[in-house]
Design a protein around this motif. Structure first.
Motif, PDB file in Angstrom:
ATOM      1  N   ALA A  75      60.063  73.804  55.253  1.00 21.73           N
ATOM      2  CA  ALA A  75      59.328  72.541  55.287  1.00 21.73           C
ATOM      3  C   ALA A  75      57.839  72.801  55.451  1.00 21.73           C
ATOM      4  CB  ALA A  75      59.844  71.656  56.428  1.00 21.73           C
ATOM      5  N   ASP A  76      57.044  71.765  55.213  1.00 22.91           N
ATOM      6  CA  ASP A  76      55.601  71.793  55.447  1.00 22.91           C
ATOM      7  C   ASP A  76      55.255  70.847  56.581  1.00 22.91           C
ATOM      8  OD1 ASP A  76      54.939  73.627  53.497  1.00 22.91           O
ATOM      9  OD2 ASP A  76      54.469  72.113  51.979  1.00 22.91           O
ATOM     10  N   LEU A  77      54.206  71.179  57.329  1.00 22.38           N
ATOM     11  CA  LEU A  77      53.666  70.281  58.346  1.00 22.38           C
ATOM     12  C   LEU A  77      52.588  69.414  57.722  1.00 22.38           C
ATOM     13  CD1 LEU A  77      55.097  72.381  60.176  1.00 22.38           C
ATOM     14  CD2 LEU A  77      53.219  72.089  61.795  1.00 22.38           C
ATOM     15  N   GLY A  78      52.468  68.181  58.212  1.00 28.44           N
ATOM     16  CA  GLY A  78      51.370  67.336  57.784  1.00 28.44           C
ATOM     17  C   GLY A  78      50.034  67.963  58.131  1.00 28.44           C
ATOM     18  N   ALA A  79      49.007  67.631  57.355  1.00 31.33           N
ATOM     19  CA  ALA A  79      47.699  68.269  57.506  1.00 31.33           C
ATOM     20  C   ALA A  79      47.123  68.104  58.904  1.00 31.33           C
ATOM     21  CB  ALA A  79      46.725  67.708  56.463  1.00 31.33           C
ATOM     22  N   GLU A  80      47.424  67.010  59.572  1.00 33.90           N
ATOM     23  CA  GLU A  80      46.856  66.734  60.891  1.00 33.90           C
ATOM     24  C   GLU A  80      47.805  67.066  62.031  1.00 33.90           C
ATOM     25  OE1 GLU A  80      43.690  65.915  60.992  1.00 33.90           O
ATOM     26  OE2 GLU A  80      43.723  65.943  58.797  1.00 33.90           O
ATOM     27  N   VAL A  81      48.934  67.662  61.729  1.00 33.74           N
ATOM     28  CA  VAL A  81      49.942  67.938  62.766  1.00 33.74           C
ATOM     29  C   VAL A  81      49.590  69.228  63.497  1.00 33.74           C
ATOM     30  CG1 VAL A  81      52.361  68.499  63.203  1.00 33.74           C
ATOM     31  CG2 VAL A  81      51.765  66.722  61.533  1.00 33.74           C
ATOM     32  N   ALA A  82      49.525  69.159  64.822  1.00 31.42           N
ATOM     33  CA  ALA A  82      49.300  70.354  65.638  1.00 31.42           C
ATOM     34  C   ALA A  82      50.621  71.105  65.769  1.00 31.42           C
ATOM     35  CB  ALA A  82      48.766  69.964  67.006  1.00 31.42           C
ATOM     36  N   PRO A  83      50.650  72.377  65.386  1.00 27.93           N
ATOM     37  CA  PRO A  83      51.932  73.092  65.425  1.00 27.93           C
ATOM     38  C   PRO A  83      52.476  73.326  66.824  1.00 27.93           C
ATOM     39  CG  PRO A  83      50.162  74.520  64.617  1.00 27.93           C
ATOM     40  CD  PRO A  83      49.589  73.158  64.772  1.00 27.93           C
ATOM     41  N   GLY A  84      51.590  73.506  67.824  1.00 30.39           N
ATOM     42  CA  GLY A  84      52.041  73.841  69.168  1.00 30.39           C
ATOM     43  C   GLY A  84      53.038  72.862  69.757  1.00 30.39           C
ATOM     44  N   PRO A  85      52.689  71.569  69.869  1.00 27.11           N
ATOM     45  CA  PRO A  85      53.640  70.609  70.448  1.00 27.11           C
ATOM     46  C   PRO A  85      54.928  70.483  69.646  1.00 27.11           C
ATOM     47  CG  PRO A  85      51.407  69.720  70.469  1.00 27.11           C
ATOM     48  CD  PRO A  85      51.345  70.970  69.668  1.00 27.11           C
ATOM     49  N   ALA A 177      61.672  66.464  64.505  1.00 24.33           N
ATOM     50  CA  ALA A 177      60.351  66.648  63.907  1.00 24.33           C
ATOM     51  C   ALA A 177      59.804  65.352  63.324  1.00 24.33           C
ATOM     52  CB  ALA A 177      60.428  67.718  62.823  1.00 24.33           C
ATOM     53  N   GLY A 178      60.683  64.474  62.853  1.00 22.87           N
ATOM     54  CA  GLY A 178      60.268  63.193  62.314  1.00 22.87           C
ATOM     55  C   GLY A 178      59.333  63.321  61.118  1.00 22.87           C
ATOM     56  N   ASP A 179      58.352  62.443  61.061  1.00 22.24           N
ATOM     57  CA  ASP A 179      57.428  62.406  59.928  1.00 22.24           C
ATOM     58  C   ASP A 179      56.374  63.507  59.988  1.00 22.24           C
ATOM     59  OD1 ASP A 179      58.756  60.226  58.920  1.00 22.24           O
ATOM     60  OD2 ASP A 179      57.467  58.768  59.929  1.00 22.24           O
ATOM     61  N   ARG A 180      56.450  64.378  60.980  1.00 22.28           N
ATOM     62  CA  ARG A 180      55.470  65.462  61.072  1.00 22.28           C
ATOM     63  C   ARG A 180      55.742  66.572  60.066  1.00 22.28           C
ATOM     64  NH1 ARG A 180      55.882  66.559  67.431  1.00 22.28           N
ATOM     65  NH2 ARG A 180      58.063  66.067  66.906  1.00 22.28           N
ATOM     66  N   VAL A 181      56.947  66.592  59.488  1.00 21.56           N
ATOM     67  CA  VAL A 181      57.280  67.628  58.506  1.00 21.56           C
ATOM     68  C   VAL A 181      57.806  66.984  57.233  1.00 21.56           C
ATOM     69  CG1 VAL A 181      57.832  69.273  60.329  1.00 21.56           C
ATOM     70  CG2 VAL A 181      59.674  67.991  59.232  1.00 21.56           C
ATOM     71  N   ARG A 182      57.652  67.710  56.159  1.00 24.63           N
ATOM     72  CA  ARG A 182      58.176  67.313  54.846  1.00 24.63           C
ATOM     73  C   ARG A 182      58.965  68.490  54.299  1.00 24.63           C
ATOM     74  NH1 ARG A 182      56.583  64.057  50.241  1.00 24.63           N
ATOM     75  NH2 ARG A 182      57.086  65.123  48.283  1.00 24.63           N
ATOM     76  N   GLU A 183      60.223  68.255  54.005  1.00 21.35           N
ATOM     77  CA  GLU A 183      61.072  69.340  53.529  1.00 21.35           C
ATOM     78  C   GLU A 183      60.682  69.764  52.119  1.00 21.35           C
ATOM     79  OE1 GLU A 183      65.222  68.815  54.325  1.00 21.35           O
ATOM     80  OE2 GLU A 183      65.807  70.136  52.674  1.00 21.35           O
ATOM     81  N   ARG A 184      60.646  71.105  51.916  1.00 19.02           N
ATOM     82  CA  ARG A 184      60.352  71.663  50.593  1.00 19.02           C
ATOM     83  C   ARG A 184      61.632  72.042  49.861  1.00 19.02           C
ATOM     84  NH1 ARG A 184      54.889  73.632  49.960  1.00 19.02           N
ATOM     85  NH2 ARG A 184      55.597  75.066  48.337  1.00 19.02           N
ATOM     86  N   TRP A 185      62.445  72.882  50.472  1.00 21.39           N
ATOM     87  CA  TRP A 185      63.715  73.278  49.872  1.00 21.39           C
ATOM     88  C   TRP A 185      64.660  73.754  50.959  1.00 21.39           C
ATOM     89  CZ3 TRP A 185      65.206  78.593  49.951  1.00 21.39           C
ATOM     90  CH2 TRP A 185      64.187  79.507  50.266  1.00 21.39           C
ATOM     91  N   ARG A 186      65.914  73.790  50.623  1.00 19.91           N
ATOM     92  CA  ARG A 186      66.921  74.317  51.539  1.00 19.91           C
ATOM     93  C   ARG A 186      67.965  75.058  50.724  1.00 19.91           C
ATOM     94  NH1 ARG A 186      70.201  69.954  54.796  1.00 19.91           N
ATOM     95  NH2 ARG A 186      68.126  69.220  55.341  1.00 19.91           N
ATOM     96  N   GLN A 187      68.616  75.994  51.385  1.00 22.45           N
ATOM     97  CA  GLN A 187      69.653  76.772  50.721  1.00 22.45           C
ATOM     98  C   GLN A 187      70.715  77.154  51.729  1.00 22.45           C
ATOM     99  OE1 GLN A 187      69.930  77.650  47.278  1.00 22.45           O
ATOM    100  NE2 GLN A 187      71.993  78.030  48.061  1.00 22.45           N
TER     101      GLN A 187
END
Length: 384
Positions: A75-85, A177-187
């Motif tokens: 997945a990707d994080l939104g541009a403004e999402v702080a990874p730490g929390p 994670a909610g809307d803070r991430v966007r899934e790219r792919w899964r396998q």
């Protein structure tokens, strides 16, 4: 694989029961017999839990024999999402899920469930441009990778003996994670029958019929040398992962004679023994020749082209899984130097008899974060 425009949200959790049922059917679940008042002495003993906390994350060297089923979510994080929390919250969710205390498990026993979390090069560079894991994977030949299937910010590697757990746990983590991430792919993938290769060590067969993952840093000393990052402190205890999803031309490979197949790999298909002799755990004797001067291990055999000594790199720890859709292999390797992988594949690209039977359709690398506990949340040393 989910569509690239899929947005994980709390709604995803509502669909999990249907997904879990489908996963159970794929795994070969059969109808349950009528209940009996008598205890079932044939019932399997509960699987031992794998601790989520410690110096290293689980799902790499523990359990020693990898679980049968895997689901990798990138997945990707939104541009403004702080990874730490976000990572700290995911770590807490992992602890609850593996302990069996999260209600989103829907009553399923966690068994030997592990969740391994990694962060991609873009996020690592925000913490330090020269840190291990900051470099992207280069491109190689025999790739047919859509933009959505290359790279990514976040890896959730979910492994368990119970296939039902995989979509349930993925839904719970993505809900957290909610809307803070966007899934790219899964396998998803599963391992074949485990074959003993040394004392206390097994390796599975892959779709091509050969034993996969014999060579690697299996002892503690080998893992300290080739697997775990020694520093800097922010990443010490972590490692670097490479994921490559490959389609296999199974029909064309199966058309070869057994001797031709063995020449591709450089090992006996039935036993895994190198063509140069010895045991399945023996390293191939690359200089060994026949009386008429031919190499016992062909010059383009996979075990020769990928041999760490010949490449001049350390060993990779591989936990690869065969896949149904696409028909192929999800190659997963862990190493403390990305060059271990890149130099090996570069040498294979030049002349490896196995590569013409493969096409890579997804590729990514991640820094697998160091272990965590209640005092030191997941990712806190890097993004604290």
């Amino acid at each position: 694989m989910h569509r690239a425009d899929h947005h994980p949200s709390r709604r995803a959790f509502l669909d999990v029961s249907g997904v879990a049922l489908a996963a159970g059917l794929v795994a070969g679940c059969s109808p349950q017999p009528a209940r009996s008042d008598r205890p079932d002495s044939s019932a399997a003993a509960p699987l031992a839990k794998v601790a989520a906390t410690g110096r290293h994350q689980a799902g790499i060297a523990l359990p020693r024999s990898a679980q049968r089923n895997l689901l990798a979510v990138v997945a990707d994080l939104g541009a403004e999402v702080a990874p730490g929390p976000l990572l700290a919250e995911l770590g807490e969710a992992v602890r609850a899920l593996t302990a069996g205390s999260d209600p989103q498990l829907l009553g399923l026993a966690p068994g030997d469930l592990t969740v391994t979390v990694g962060v991609g090069p873009r996020l690592v560079r925000t913490a330090g441009a020269t840190l291990p894991g900051a470099a992207d994977l280069p491109r190689f030949s025999r790739e047919r990778i859509a933009p959505q299937a290359r790279g990514g910010d976040l890896l959730l590697q979910i492994c368990a003996s119970d296939a039902l757990l995989l979509p349930v746990v993925a839904a719970a983590l993505l809900d957290r994670a909610g809307d803070r991430v966007r899934e790219r792919w899964r396998q998803s993938g599963r391992r074949g029958t485990e074959v003993p290769v040394a004392d206390g060590l097994t390796a599975p067969r892959n779709l091509l019929g050969f034993i996969d993952g014999i060579v690697g840093p299996h002892t503690t000393a080998e893992q300290e040398r080739d697997l775990w990052l020694a520093g800097p402190p922010a990443v010490a205890g972590g490692t670097l992962a490479v994921l490559r999803r490959m389609e296999l031309d199974l029909t064309r490979f199966a058309a070869l004679s057994v001797a031709e197949q063995e020449a591709v790999f450089g090992r006996r298909r039935d036993s895994g023994v190198p063509l140069s002799g010895g045991t399945v755990a023996s390293g191939p004797q690359l200089a060994a020749k026949t009386p008429d001067g031919r190499y016992l291990v062909p010059v383009d055999a996979h075990v020769r082209r990928a041999n760490p000594t010949a490449v001049g790199v350390g060993h990779m720890l591989r936990r690869s899984y065969s896949t149904d859709e696409p028909l192929g292999l999800l190659f997963v390797s862990f190493q403390n130097d990305l060059r271990t992988f890149t130099a090996t594949l570069t040498r294979m690209d030049a002349s490896d008899a196995l590569l013409p039977f493969t096409t890579t359709t997804a590729s990514a690398t991640f820094l697998i974060l160091p272990g965590f506990d209640q005092r030191h949340p997941l990712g806190s040393r890097l993004f604290g």
